[in-house]
Motif scaffolding. Structure first.
Motif, short mmCIF file in Angstrom:
data_model
loop_
_atom_site.label_atom_id
_atom_site.label_comp_id
_atom_site.label_asym_id
_atom_site.label_seq_id
_atom_site.Cartn_x
_atom_site.Cartn_y
_atom_site.Cartn_z
N ASP A 24 44.68 88.42 98.88
CA ASP A 24 45.88 88.15 98.52
C ASP A 24 47.03 88.98 98.79
N THR A 25 48.30 88.32 98.88
CA THR A 25 49.17 88.95 99.18
C THR A 25 49.33 89.72 97.97
N ARG A 26 49.35 88.91 96.93
CA ARG A 26 49.70 89.72 95.75
C ARG A 26 48.85 91.02 95.32
N THR A 27 47.25 90.76 95.92
CA THR A 27 46.78 91.92 95.29
C THR A 27 46.66 93.45 96.50
N ARG A 28 48.02 92.40 97.68
CA ARG A 28 47.55 93.97 99.17
C ARG A 28 48.96 94.65 98.64
N ILE A 29 49.92 94.13 98.24
CA ILE A 29 51.19 94.35 97.69
C ILE A 29 51.12 95.84 96.80
N GLN A 30 50.44 95.12 95.43
CA GLN A 30 49.67 95.79 94.71
C GLN A 30 48.90 97.23 95.01
N GLU A 43 58.10 108.55 91.82
CA GLU A 43 59.75 108.38 92.32
C GLU A 43 60.28 108.41 93.44
N LYS A 44 59.55 108.92 94.72
CA LYS A 44 60.43 108.86 96.06
C LYS A 44 59.92 107.92 96.91
N THR A 45 59.31 107.11 96.56
CA THR A 45 58.43 105.67 96.96
C THR A 45 59.59 104.47 96.43
N SER A 46 60.17 103.97 97.59
CA SER A 46 60.85 102.43 97.52
C SER A 46 60.12 101.44 98.02
N LEU A 47 60.67 100.30 97.45
CA LEU A 47 60.40 98.62 98.26
C LEU A 47 60.50 98.93 99.34
N ALA A 59 62.96 90.75 101.29
CA ALA A 59 63.20 89.96 100.32
C ALA A 59 61.80 88.96 99.97
N ALA A 60 60.61 89.28 101.68
CA ALA A 60 59.15 88.66 101.17
C ALA A 60 58.56 89.63 100.16
N LEU A 61 58.84 90.76 99.90
CA LEU A 61 58.34 91.19 99.04
C LEU A 61 58.76 90.65 97.70
N PHE A 65 57.53 90.68 93.27
CA PHE A 65 57.43 91.99 92.78
C PHE A 65 59.04 92.28 92.58
N LYS A 66 60.18 92.39 92.18
CA LYS A 66 61.14 93.02 92.06
C LYS A 66 61.56 94.41 92.15
N SER A 67 60.86 94.62 91.50
CA SER A 67 60.79 96.39 90.95
C SER A 67 59.21 97.21 91.24
N LYS A 68 59.01 98.24 91.45
CA LYS A 68 58.02 98.87 91.76
C LYS A 68 58.05 99.09 90.27
N GLU A 69 58.25 98.73 88.76
CA GLU A 69 57.70 98.81 87.57
C GLU A 69 56.48 97.53 87.99
N GLU A 70 57.30 96.23 88.07
CA GLU A 70 56.84 95.20 87.76
C GLU A 70 55.38 95.42 88.84
N ILE A 71 55.54 96.42 89.90
CA ILE A 71 53.86 96.24 90.49
C ILE A 71 52.84 96.82 89.63
N VAL A 72 53.19 98.25 89.44
CA VAL A 72 52.27 99.20 88.16
C VAL A 72 52.09 98.44 87.06
N SER A 73 53.48 97.54 86.26
CA SER A 73 52.87 96.53 85.19
C SER A 73 51.97 95.36 85.10
N SER A 74 52.01 94.78 86.67
CA SER A 74 51.37 93.44 86.60
C SER A 74 49.78 94.83 87.09
N THR A 75 49.31 95.73 88.13
CA THR A 75 48.33 96.41 88.20
C THR A 75 47.32 96.66 86.44
N VAL A 76 48.62 97.15 86.03
CA VAL A 76 47.43 97.92 84.25
C VAL A 76 47.58 96.21 83.55
N GLU A 77 48.27 95.51 83.93
CA GLU A 77 48.06 94.55 83.02
C GLU A 77 46.54 93.29 83.99
N ASP A 78 45.90 93.27 84.89
CA ASP A 78 45.27 92.72 85.77
C ASP A 78 43.86 94.01 85.05
#
Length: 200
Positions: A24-30, A43-47, A59-61, A65-78
């Motif tokens: 799924d798209t969410r997993t691909r983004i992670q 730090e050097k990677t941008s959305l 916009a699709a991203l 996820f609204k931020s890099k922090e959300e991406i990492v947090s969601s991965t840890v939570e999963d």
């Protein structure tokens, strides 16, 4: 197909990640985000770079996820959810050698599936610290650790701990080595883990 193989097969084509059937798209983004964080640094990677690698608009991203922090947090939570389910299963089983071996097998499969996350956590801890979930991950590891040994001297507890740590470290350290296929390395790691917990 292992998580390690899917990440390699995804690769880059003209600077963009190829779509993966069944993911799924969410997993691909992670996964793509973690690959970029590991390659370039958190730090050097941008959305924008993550969106470009995926071949989608920013916009699709943002829809996911609204931020890099959300991406990492969601991965840890999963990952934490997966570990919770595994611990819950093991807690209901008899405390036998067979149960400990099966717990390690299932955790090995989990580490393999979560390979991009494991690699990121090992090589780029800054992003993990930003999630404030590091302590929760530690708690899950302690819960698993407690299921791998019976009461005894410190050496037994250390062996059980090394069985878990070995899976984490082996996943990353031997990623690009020619010591064997991913399946052979996975089995070798499991065999060592079995020996450690059997002595514990």
């Amino acid at each position: 197909m292992t998580a390690r193989e899917s990440a390699r097969e995804r690769g880059e084509r003209n600077g963009r990640a190829r779509p993966v059937a069944g993911v799924d798209t969410r997993t691909r983004i992670q996964e793509v985000a973690l690959e970029l964080f590991t390659q370039q640094g958190y730090e050097k990677t941008s959305l924008r770079e993550i969106a470009d690698r995926l071949g989608v608009t920013k916009a699709a991203l943002y829809y996911h996820f609204k931020s890099k922090e959300e991406i990492v947090s969601s991965t840890v939570e999963d990952f934490l959810t997966d570990i919770d389910e595994l611990v819950a299963w093991a807690t209901e089983q008899p405390r036998t050698t067979e149960t400990r071996h099966e717990l390690l097998r299932r955790y090995s499969d989990l580490v393999d599936r979560r390979f991009p996350a494991m690699r990121f956590f090992q090589q780029n801890p800054t992003g993990t610290h930003k999630t404030q979930l590091g302590e929760e991950f530690k708690e899950r590891m302690q819960a698993m650790h407690g299921l791998l040994y019976d009461d005894g001297p410190p050496a037994q507890r250390i062996r059980a701990l090394l069985a878990i740590v070995g899976m984490h470290m082996g996943t990353v350290i031997f990623e690009n080595d020619d010591y064997g296929t991913p399946e052979e390395l996975k089995q070798a790691t499991l065999d060592v883990a079995f020996e450690l917990v059997d002595r514990a």
